[in-house]
Design a protein around this motif. Structure first.
Motif, short mmCIF file in Angstrom:
data_model
loop_
_atom_site.label_atom_id
_atom_site.label_comp_id
_atom_site.label_asym_id
_atom_site.label_seq_id
_atom_site.Cartn_x
_atom_site.Cartn_y
_atom_site.Cartn_z
N ALA A 179 -31.38 -9.06 -80.63
CA ALA A 179 -31.24 -7.63 -80.91
C ALA A 179 -29.85 -7.29 -81.44
N GLN A 180 -28.87 -8.18 -81.22
CA GLN A 180 -27.50 -7.91 -81.69
C GLN A 180 -27.21 -8.52 -83.05
N VAL A 181 -28.18 -9.22 -83.64
CA VAL A 181 -27.96 -9.81 -84.96
C VAL A 181 -27.60 -8.72 -85.97
N GLY A 182 -26.51 -8.92 -86.68
CA GLY A 182 -26.03 -7.92 -87.62
C GLY A 182 -24.84 -7.13 -87.11
N ASP A 183 -24.59 -7.19 -85.77
CA ASP A 183 -23.42 -6.51 -85.24
C ASP A 183 -22.14 -7.19 -85.72
N ALA A 184 -21.06 -6.47 -85.63
CA ALA A 184 -19.77 -7.00 -86.12
C ALA A 184 -19.16 -7.98 -85.13
N TYR A 185 -18.38 -8.90 -85.67
CA TYR A 185 -17.58 -9.80 -84.83
C TYR A 185 -16.19 -9.20 -84.71
N GLY A 249 -22.75 -20.25 -78.28
CA GLY A 249 -23.89 -19.50 -78.79
C GLY A 249 -25.09 -19.74 -77.88
N VAL A 250 -26.23 -19.16 -78.23
CA VAL A 250 -27.45 -19.30 -77.41
C VAL A 250 -28.54 -19.94 -78.27
N TYR A 251 -29.13 -21.00 -77.74
CA TYR A 251 -30.25 -21.65 -78.42
C TYR A 251 -31.50 -20.80 -78.18
N VAL A 252 -32.19 -20.42 -79.27
CA VAL A 252 -33.35 -19.52 -79.15
C VAL A 252 -34.67 -20.23 -79.45
N GLY A 253 -34.62 -21.52 -79.69
CA GLY A 253 -35.85 -22.28 -79.96
C GLY A 253 -36.08 -22.46 -81.45
N ASP A 254 -36.98 -23.38 -81.75
CA ASP A 254 -37.34 -23.69 -83.13
C ASP A 254 -36.13 -24.11 -83.96
N GLY A 255 -35.18 -24.79 -83.29
CA GLY A 255 -34.01 -25.29 -84.01
C GLY A 255 -33.04 -24.20 -84.44
N MET A 256 -33.11 -23.02 -83.81
CA MET A 256 -32.27 -21.89 -84.19
C MET A 256 -31.34 -21.49 -83.05
N PHE A 257 -30.24 -20.90 -83.41
CA PHE A 257 -29.34 -20.34 -82.40
C PHE A 257 -28.85 -18.98 -82.87
N VAL A 258 -28.37 -18.19 -81.95
CA VAL A 258 -27.74 -16.90 -82.24
C VAL A 258 -26.31 -16.96 -81.71
N SER A 264 -16.47 -12.41 -90.90
CA SER A 264 -17.16 -12.33 -92.19
C SER A 264 -18.67 -12.20 -92.01
N THR A 265 -19.22 -12.95 -91.05
CA THR A 265 -20.68 -12.97 -90.88
C THR A 265 -21.16 -12.09 -89.74
N GLY A 266 -20.30 -11.84 -88.74
CA GLY A 266 -20.74 -11.09 -87.58
C GLY A 266 -21.69 -11.92 -86.72
N VAL A 267 -22.64 -11.25 -86.05
CA VAL A 267 -23.63 -11.94 -85.21
C VAL A 267 -24.78 -12.37 -86.11
N VAL A 268 -25.08 -13.67 -86.08
CA VAL A 268 -26.13 -14.20 -86.95
C VAL A 268 -27.10 -15.05 -86.15
N GLN A 269 -28.29 -15.22 -86.71
CA GLN A 269 -29.24 -16.22 -86.24
C GLN A 269 -29.37 -17.25 -87.35
N ALA A 270 -29.13 -18.50 -87.00
CA ALA A 270 -29.08 -19.54 -88.03
C ALA A 270 -29.60 -20.85 -87.45
N PRO A 271 -29.98 -21.79 -88.33
CA PRO A 271 -30.42 -23.11 -87.86
C PRO A 271 -29.24 -23.91 -87.33
N LEU A 272 -29.53 -24.84 -86.44
CA LEU A 272 -28.46 -25.67 -85.88
C LEU A 272 -27.73 -26.44 -86.96
#
Length: 284
Positions: A179-185, A249-258, A264-272
């Motif tokens: 839910a925080q993806v897109g927030d500023a760093y 970071g937090v592992y969210v499954g399916d090879g992804m983390f948040v 520059s990027t802030g909070v993101v969800q990205a592959p490992l």
């Protein structure tokens, strides 16, 4: 009868011897007195005359009065000196207060300027966040598809395990970070609209009543160490050494983390594969 007998004699009558003697004695006495007086006068004139002035003797009362007067004079001088010191100190304090006030005004103006600049920057970031959110979400969806495909095609050789779903506490943690993806760093940020990496992880686990340390170094040793080939949704990923990690970071499954990556990027969800971690710990 003589021819001059009828002519009265013009001679003074003779004085008697006693009268003459008496007069001679008187004259002699007078002369003697004058002689003595003259001698005395010469002696007096020859010798210097010394005049002695007798000073009054100080009595006990007079001495006490003099001492008291001296004390009063000394106290008055000390009082004047103390007052002068106080006046000088007051003038110095007033001067320093004036300088401090000027410095405080200057600092306040600088802080106000910085606050206004930060507010403008935050507004610009919020304006751009909406536009970036769509791009980040699209990128995350693409990465998720690639990650799932990689795992399904070569599950035996994959370095990471994946899970398509999470339940219980893990699901709550994952829902919070996503839910925080897109927030500023922001360095030191703890929400609600800006985060640093460890602030985001700490807040996520607080949702399930787990109190984690504040910094990434401590979070990297907060649970049981697990291998990167045995990850489960909700595991904490760390970058760097255990106990000296510089990012989490937090592992969210399916090879992804948040994670809250950087300014520059802030909070993101990205592959490992986007930023491979060094290790992981499990606290759930």
């Amino acid at each position: 009868m003589s021819h001059t007998a009828h002519i009265r004699s013009h001679r003074k009558p003779r004085r008697s011897a006693s009268t003459i003697a008496m007069r001679a004695g008187v004259a002699g006495g007078v002369l003697s007195t004058l002689a003595v007086a003259g001698a005395s006068g010469s002696a007096v004139a020859a010798e210097p005359v010394t005049q002695t002035l007798e000073l009054p003797t100080l009595t006990a009362d007079l001495a006490a009065q003099v001492a008291q007067s001296a004390d009063v004079t000394q106290q008055a001088a000390a009082s004047y000196e103390l007052q002068a010191e106080r006046d000088a100190a007051a003038a110095k304090a007033a001067k320093q207060a004036k300088a401090d006030l000027a410095e405080a005004k200057k600092k306040a103006a600088e802080e106000k300027k910085k606050a206004e600049e930060a507010a403008r920057k935050a507004a610009a970031e919020r304006a751009s966040r909406t536009a970036e959110r769509a791009t980040l979400s699209a990128s995350a969806d693409t990465g998720s598809s690639e990650g799932s495909g990689s795992v399904s095609s070569s599950s035996s050789s994959s370095s990471y395990s994946s899970s398509s779903s999470a339940t219980g506490s893990a699901a709550a943690v994952i829902a919070f970070v996503q839910a925080q993806v897109g927030d500023a760093y922001v360095s030191g940020g703890t929400g609600p609209n800006s985060w640093d990496c460890s602030g985001l992880v700490q807040a996520a686990f607080k949702q399930v009543n787990i109190d984690l340390p504040r910094v990434s170094q401590a979070q990297s040793t907060a649970g049981t160490q697990v291998g990167l080939d045995n990850l489960q949704p909700g595991d904490i990923l760390y970058w760097g050494g255990a106990g000296s990690a510089y990012h989490v970071g937090v592992y969210v499954g399916d090879g992804m983390f948040v994670g809250a990556q950087n300014s520059s990027t802030g909070v993101v969800q990205a592959p490992l594969s986007y930023d491979p971690p060094s290790g992981a710990v499990r606290v759930l």
